[in-house]
Write an enzyme that holds these catalytic residues in place. Structure first.
Site, PDB file in Angstrom:
ATOM      1  CE1 TYR A  65      -3.194  -2.699   0.469  1.00 53.70           C
ATOM      2  CE2 TYR A  65      -4.068  -1.744   2.362  1.00 53.70           C
ATOM      3  CZ  TYR A  65      -4.192  -2.772   1.379  1.00 53.70           C
ATOM      4  OH  TYR A  65      -5.310  -3.627   1.534  1.00 53.70           O
ATOM      5  CG  HIS A 119      -2.678  -8.949   1.839  1.00 51.49           C
ATOM      6  ND1 HIS A 119      -2.234  -7.871   1.062  1.00 51.49           N
ATOM      7  CD2 HIS A 119      -4.282  -8.873   1.476  1.00 51.49           C
ATOM      8  CE1 HIS A 119      -3.127  -7.077   0.603  1.00 51.49           C
ATOM      9  NE2 HIS A 119      -4.300  -7.753   0.724  1.00 51.49           N
TER      10      HIS A 119
END
Ligand code: SF4
Ligand code: SF4
Length: 358
Positions: A65, A119
């Site tokens: 991110y 993730h």
């Protein structure tokens, strides 16, 4: 703002969680809108959400991110640490790699993560993640050492979330769902194994697409009508923070049925009546629910992204359907979707749009 239990962790989290993708600076392909926020502006938006009662902030390791994890760390440093819950994640499946990733994240944050997720666990990586010495074992070790407080599995696949729900090592799950892609939430609602696990839901706005068709309070109210802990909303501006955190002020209590959702979308395209329950399986390897999702996203406004993805395999998928004698997928679909015909429709759409855009 209301608060819900995060499974059996003992934590109470705000019904709306702050998704940090939009506060990053840099080039990250998953981002629908680039706000390119400076650190000062990012802290101000996060602070505004906090002032409206938000206490859960979700991020991922640098650079998944961009620099969002670093900004969240700066934000956390301004608060008493126990005022917010930080959930973080990394896409590593091997135990050693995950161990190092978590230590790097904690350094970036300048503090511990309350929950750390493996993730994007998918069918190709799940056995490694759940297996001996895999990423989940590493999270358990880090939990015992105090680097993180709770372990998590994040996946877009129902079967993998179910595996996580059945695994005593897992404290919290993160999956996706929204008014359109609600089949997985419907299944979670009736599966007792999920009781006691925290559940965060992402893609509530379907990568920023659904607010063009439905008010945000309807989108959020629908997801929160399920037994979930928190709806994660990507937030990049004060206006977005206001809309998400104050959703209940404008909420009439109306939760549209799936058919009502389809009828709204039918004014803009021809959606496939698939709620992404993921009960279907193709022995030839076509991931039916993913193809259908990409098609829906194409006409909802993410056409460039969807065409690029669909172009990778839709011709082969449609060809396999034409040659498929047994069509076992048909018996698995509770919505009785004519899957091969829809596959053909998607292939024609891709061919047509690719010609128009070339
Ligand atoms: S009809 Fe198509 S999607 Fe269904 S099982 Fe056969 S090849 Fe797979
Ligand atoms: S095609 Fe049918 S079985 Fe497959 S995900 Fe969609 S609704 Fe579920």
């Amino acid at each position: 703002m209301r608060y819900r239990r995060l499974g059996n962790t003992g934590l109470a989290v705000s019904e709306i969680g702050f998704g940090t993708i939009p506060i990053l600076q840099g080039s990250v392909p998953v981002l629908p809108d680039y706000f390119n926020l400076s650190e000062e502006d990012a802290l101000s938006v996060m602070g505004h959400a906090f002032s409206l009662g938000c206490n859960l902030y979700d991020t991922a390791i640098v650079p998944e991110y961009g620099d969002a994890e670093l900004k969240l760390g700066k934000f956390a440093a301004h608060l008493e640490r126990n005022r917010i819950v930080i959930t973080d994640k990394a896409r590593f499946y091997d135990g050693n790699e995950m161990y190092q990733a978590v230590l790097a994240s904690c350094e970036n944050l300048g503090t511990w993560a309350d929950v750390y997720f493996v993730h994007q666990v998918d069918p190709g990586s799940e056995d490694e993640v759940f297996g001996k010495g895999g990423a989940l074992d590493a999270l358990v070790e880090l939990k015992q050492q105090g680097s993180i407080r709770f372990t998590g599995i994040a996946s877009h696949y129902y079967d993998i979330l179910l595996r996580g729900a059945a695994d005593r090592r897992v404290d919290v799950l993160q999956g996706s769902g929204n008014v359109l892609e609600r089949g997985m939430l419907d299944r979670i609602r009736t599966e007792p194994l999920f009781t006691g696990k925290g559940l965060l839901v992402n893609k509530v706005y379907a990568a920023g697409l659904l607010p063009a068709f439905f008010p945000v309070e309807t989108l959020i109210g629908t997801v929160l009508s399920y037994p979930v802990s928190c709806a994660l909303i990507g937030i990049g501006t004060v206006k977005q923070a206001e809309a998400a955190m104050r959703w209940e002020e404008n909420f009439s209590g109306f939760v549209p049925t799936f058919l009502q959702v389809l009828s709204v979308l039918e004014k803009h395209g021809s959606p496939i009546p698939c709620d992404r329950c993921q009960r279907c399986a193709c022995p030839h390897g076509t991931e039916i629910h993913t193809v259908f999702r990409q098609f829906q996203y194409a006409f909802m406004g993410k056409e460039y992204w969807a065409l690029r993805k669909l172009n990778l395999g839709i011709k082969d998928s449609a060809r396999l359907c034409r040659a498929c004698a047994q069509m076992p997928c048909l018996k698995m679909c509770p919505a009785n979707i004519r899957i091969p015909e829809e596959m053909e429709k998607v292939a024609s759409y891709v061919l047509q749009r690719s010609k128009n855009t070339s």
